[in-house]
Design a protein around this motif. Sequence first.
Motif, short mmCIF file in Angstrom:
data_model
loop_
_atom_site.label_atom_id
_atom_site.label_comp_id
_atom_site.label_asym_id
_atom_site.label_seq_id
_atom_site.Cartn_x
_atom_site.Cartn_y
_atom_site.Cartn_z
N SER B 96 0.83 -1.22 0.00
CA SER B 96 0.00 0.00 0.00
C SER B 96 0.86 1.26 0.00
CB SER B 96 -0.91 0.01 1.21
OG SER B 96 -1.55 -1.23 1.35
N ASN B 98 2.52 3.08 1.51
CA ASN B 98 2.90 3.48 2.86
C ASN B 98 3.92 4.62 2.90
OD1 ASN B 98 1.19 1.74 4.11
ND2 ASN B 98 2.69 0.10 4.34
N ILE B 100 4.75 8.63 3.87
CA ILE B 100 4.30 9.53 4.93
C ILE B 100 3.55 10.68 4.26
CG2 ILE B 100 5.05 11.01 6.83
CD1 ILE B 100 7.64 9.20 6.86
N PRO B 101 2.24 10.75 4.50
CA PRO B 101 1.41 11.64 3.69
C PRO B 101 1.75 13.13 3.82
CG PRO B 101 0.12 10.62 5.46
CD PRO B 101 1.45 9.98 5.47
N VAL B 102 2.34 13.52 4.96
CA VAL B 102 2.61 14.96 5.12
C VAL B 102 3.96 15.37 4.53
CG1 VAL B 102 1.15 15.31 7.15
CG2 VAL B 102 3.51 14.57 7.45
N LEU B 103 4.69 14.39 4.02
CA LEU B 103 5.98 14.73 3.40
C LEU B 103 5.87 14.63 1.88
CD1 LEU B 103 8.54 12.86 5.71
CD2 LEU B 103 7.74 15.22 5.86
N GLU B 107 10.97 14.50 0.29
CA GLU B 107 11.13 14.37 1.75
C GLU B 107 10.94 12.92 2.19
OE1 GLU B 107 9.69 18.86 3.06
OE2 GLU B 107 8.22 17.26 2.82
N GLU B 110 14.16 11.17 1.23
CA GLU B 110 15.34 11.48 2.05
C GLU B 110 15.15 11.12 3.52
OE1 GLU B 110 16.24 15.64 1.85
OE2 GLU B 110 14.37 16.23 2.81
N PHE B 111 13.95 10.65 3.86
CA PHE B 111 13.66 10.34 5.27
C PHE B 111 14.68 9.35 5.85
CE2 PHE B 111 11.26 8.09 8.63
CZ PHE B 111 10.94 9.17 9.43
N ARG B 143 3.06 15.99 -2.83
CA ARG B 143 2.71 15.12 -1.70
C ARG B 143 2.06 13.85 -2.25
NH1 ARG B 143 1.39 18.35 3.26
NH2 ARG B 143 3.07 19.85 3.32
#
Lengths: 409, 230
Positions: B96, B98, B100-103, B107, B110-111, B143
């Motif tokens: 899915s 997966n 991170i929706p706010v990045l 981003e 590079e997390f 996003r």
Amino acid sequence: MLLLKLATRNLLRNTRRTLITMAGISLGLAMMMGSNNLAFGSHQDMLRTAIGLLAGHVVVQAEGYQEENDAELVVTDSTAVAEQLRQAFPDASVGRRLLVDGLITSPTNARGAALRGVEPSAEAKVIDLDDKVIEGEWLADDDDRGILMGEEMVDALGIEIGDKVVFMAQPDGDEVQSKLFRLRGIYRTGSPEIDGYIAIVPLQAAQGLYQAKDPATQIAVHLDSDRQTLPTWERATQVVTADGLEVLPWQKAIPDVYEFVKLDSAYSDGIWFVLGLIVAMGVVNTVLMSVLERVREFGVMMAVGLKPLKLALMVLAEGLVLGMASAVIGVGLGLLLSWPLVVYGIDMSSMGESMETAGVPLSMHMYAEIDWARLFVYPFIGIGFSVLASLYPAWKVTRLSPIEAIQHQ
Amino acid sequence: MTSSPIVTVRDLHRHYQQGEITVKALRGVDLDIGRGEFTALMGASGSGKTTLLNMIGGLDSPTSGTVLVDGQDVGAMDRGRKSDLRLDKIGFVFQSYNLIPVLSAVENTEFVLMLRGVGKKERRDKAMAVLQQVGLGGMEHRRPREMSGGQQQRVAVARAIASEPALVLADEPTANLDSQTGHDLIQLMQKLNDELGLTFVFATHDPKVKDAAHRVVWMEDGQVQQDERK
């Protein structure tokens, strides 16, 4: 930085929920500031009155007077001691007082009274009693016969300006001493204890009742700011070297007032702490809801290598950001709320002419004062409660198993 | 392919307790996966392929047996060391996406680099380059909600490979994609395997993945039934 960015963006995911929580923290802080500034203003007013009327920032008294309140315990050669203090503290106002209880009689009545022998011009600088003279005038320094009385006492004695009264007391020695005065002025503070009991005369007139040489019950040093009290007290203990004298800061000279202010402050701090906890529950709810909505995301983050501790830090960062934003708004609102209380105050004169707390007459018009020392503490209170409230959600995410979290629906 | 395997699995068992019933998800799996392999774990639902993938990735712990990743015993590690292993050696691609929706895409990519302590500029440059590599040049600042499923899965691949892991584990990466997008994604991963020598292990039902894989490991009832090399 990315963690802080993440925290901010996560908070903005549910803007409405975040704004409601921020409003709770901000309003709580603002109310706390407004209420504390009002209490601070009231305490400062009380302290100014109490220090001016009942003591000084620093007082010199005869040893034992503080405990026994015995009129016989006086500072002798008080002019010399006062002069020493004036030289040591040229910017301070130094005044002598002689306090003696006795009986005042008029042609028609008699009444117990506390006679305060003061240096009129010096006294007028430190208490605002001269402003409260409603009839007649404040005393002149060289007026050996003048007496000033409260309205209630004047009414009880049935006298008018210019009338004679006799004060009788047995201050030191066995003989009863008496002295004739003429009523020069009538004051009204609104406090029955003051208006009905205290009579003010020039110092040298009161000294005439004593056999001791140049006596004074206390020599009070009044300062521009309370912040100078402790250094002044320390220096005064070195300046005043005569035997049988003690030097006290106002906190020890009027301990009832000091304790009252401390207790009252602690009480209101306690109430605000409880209210802070209630607001913190709101923060717990916001952060916990936000955490529970993102269990799967946390699972992914752990899967890619984010350690549980860092995950917890991320959740705490959300509390931190929430707290910081709320603190800025809360302090701004608090200042805004305090401003009219500082400028216009609260007029409670409809509730009565005066009120008295710990023996100190208080104005019925309360003004707030900005407690600058605390101004920088409020943001940390907001941030602290917010971060504290995030601890539980943060702890919860550290318990997540990555695989269960990823499979979380 | 080099001789020392990146993954060594020996007599691996994983039992789950569901009430009074013990579910045996893995029953003595033995498997070696070499470096640079492009391996598909195939089998029916419940055959144990995802469980095996989770064991290799240190997301789950064995009931008994051994899993070595790059010579390190995953089963003997605590949570912190497993996190380090995943961070340093393993990339994940999930069914899915997966993300991170706010990045944004960059981003998200590079997390992992941030977690590894790579400096801001270096990780940003690297993430941009990887996004370019997976065909998402120009979409770096979007996003996830502004991207299609295929694009999101490409970002997930970019995130998985950005830190140049020794091993990429992909659990049904094409399951939520349409046929063409799934095909494109497999081609992308094949290309990364060819060009960068990355090791890929898939848990999948997708015949397209099977066709692309160098090796297909068939699983049934928690055991390896067949190991086909092409």
